[in-house]
Design an enzyme around this catalytic site. Structure first.
Site, PDB file in Angstrom:
ATOM      1  N   TYR A   1      -2.460  -1.487  10.279  1.00 43.35           N
ATOM      2  CA  TYR A   1      -2.400  -1.600   8.823  1.00 43.35           C
ATOM      3  C   TYR A   1      -1.103  -1.015   8.292  1.00 43.35           C
ATOM      4  CZ  TYR A   1      -4.124  -1.410   3.980  1.00 43.35           C
ATOM      5  OH  TYR A   1      -4.296  -1.584   2.629  1.00 43.35           O
TER       6      TYR A   1
ATOM      7  N   SER B   1       0.858  -1.177   0.000  1.00 44.69           N
ATOM      8  CA  SER B   1       0.000   0.000   0.000  1.00 44.69           C
ATOM      9  C   SER B   1       0.894   1.227   0.000  1.00 44.69           C
ATOM     10  CB  SER B   1      -0.876  -0.001   1.262  1.00 44.69           C
ATOM     11  OG  SER B   1      -1.529   1.241   1.454  1.00 44.69           O
TER      12      SER B   1
END
Length: 260
Positions: free
Chosen positions: A155, A142
């Site tokens: 995350y 990401s």
């Protein structure tokens, strides 16, 4: 265009979203797409539809945090097709909450899916890749593999961790002609992101529209979401690269949100 004729690719979390798009493109490019997903019925449905695009696919029930399920699932793929050429570690979840209020069980759950899942699926596939002296591992990271955002402590931690894992796999796998790389998308409008919009709006006290334009896309060059097709193209570029010149790397696909 890279062709994957006869190659076998396991894509985790592939019954929907980014994983589904990767599996579809892999099939279009001639490969056997293996849809590994927690939801076996959704995986079977996806495999049926993907079977119209290319060679025979396969659906596998796989909780990526369950060691036995991962080992058995990967072994079943190798038994059916005789090889494993590509692993795309894509399965993931998102939980949004300030760090000071983050439940430990949610922290552990998210890290387990992203990091334990990447480790277990990689380890299971490497023995087949090493034996055949070829293979490619692609992790779905990401922009949060590179920088942080509020409300996403585990995350961000997990996505940073995938880059470290990738580098180790690249170094250890080189002598076996196995490469590893990371694709780092910006916001892609998948069900995972759709779920985040109202959650972040509630946490930040702003509207859904403000989350989209003033939080998610404010640092892009054009205010656009990354698409599942954009991510699939990058994944298959890494997966199909012919040698170790491109290994241990990460590529950000984010409409300029993060530049390096």
């Amino acid at each position: 265009m890279v062709r994957f004729d006869g190659k076998v690719g396991i894509i985790t979390g592939a019954a929907s979203g980014i994983g589904r798009a990767i599996a579809e493109q892999f099939a279009r490019d001639g490969g056997h797409a293996v849809i590994a997903d927690l939801d076996i019925e959704a995986a079977r449905k996806a495999a049926y539809e993907i079977g119209k695009l290319g060679p025979e696919p396969m659906a596998v029930a796989m909780d990526v945090t369950n060691e036995n399920q991962v080992e058995d699932g990967v072994a079943s793929v190798a038994k059916k097709f005789g090889r494993i050429d590509v692993l795309v570690s894509n399965a993931g979840i998102q939980i949004v909450k300030p760090l000071a209020e983050f439940p430990f069980q949610d922290w552990k759950k998210l890290l387990s899916i992203h990091l334990d899942g990447a480790f277990l699926t990689t380890r299971a596939c490497l023995k087949y890749m090493y034996a055949q002296k070829s293979g490619a591992v692609v992790y779905i990271g990401s922009v949060h593999s590179k920088e942080a955002s509020k409300l996403k402590a585990p995350y961000v931690t997990a996505k940073h961790g995938l880059i470290g894992l990738c580098k180790v796999v690249a170094k250890e796998g080189a002598e076996h002609n196995v490469r590893a790389n990371v694709v780092c998308p910006g916001f892609v409008r998948t069900p995972l992101v759709e779920k985040q919009i109202p959650e972040q709006a509630a946490e930040l006290g702003i509207s859904d529209d403000e989350v989209v334009h003033n939080v998610m896309l404010k640092d892009t060059v054009d205010g656009e979401f990354t698409t599942v097709g954009d991510v699939a193209d990058a994944v298959l570029y890494f997966a199909g690269f012919p040698n170790n010149a491109l290994t241990g790397q990460s590529l950000v696909i984010s409409h300029g949100w993060f530049m390096q």
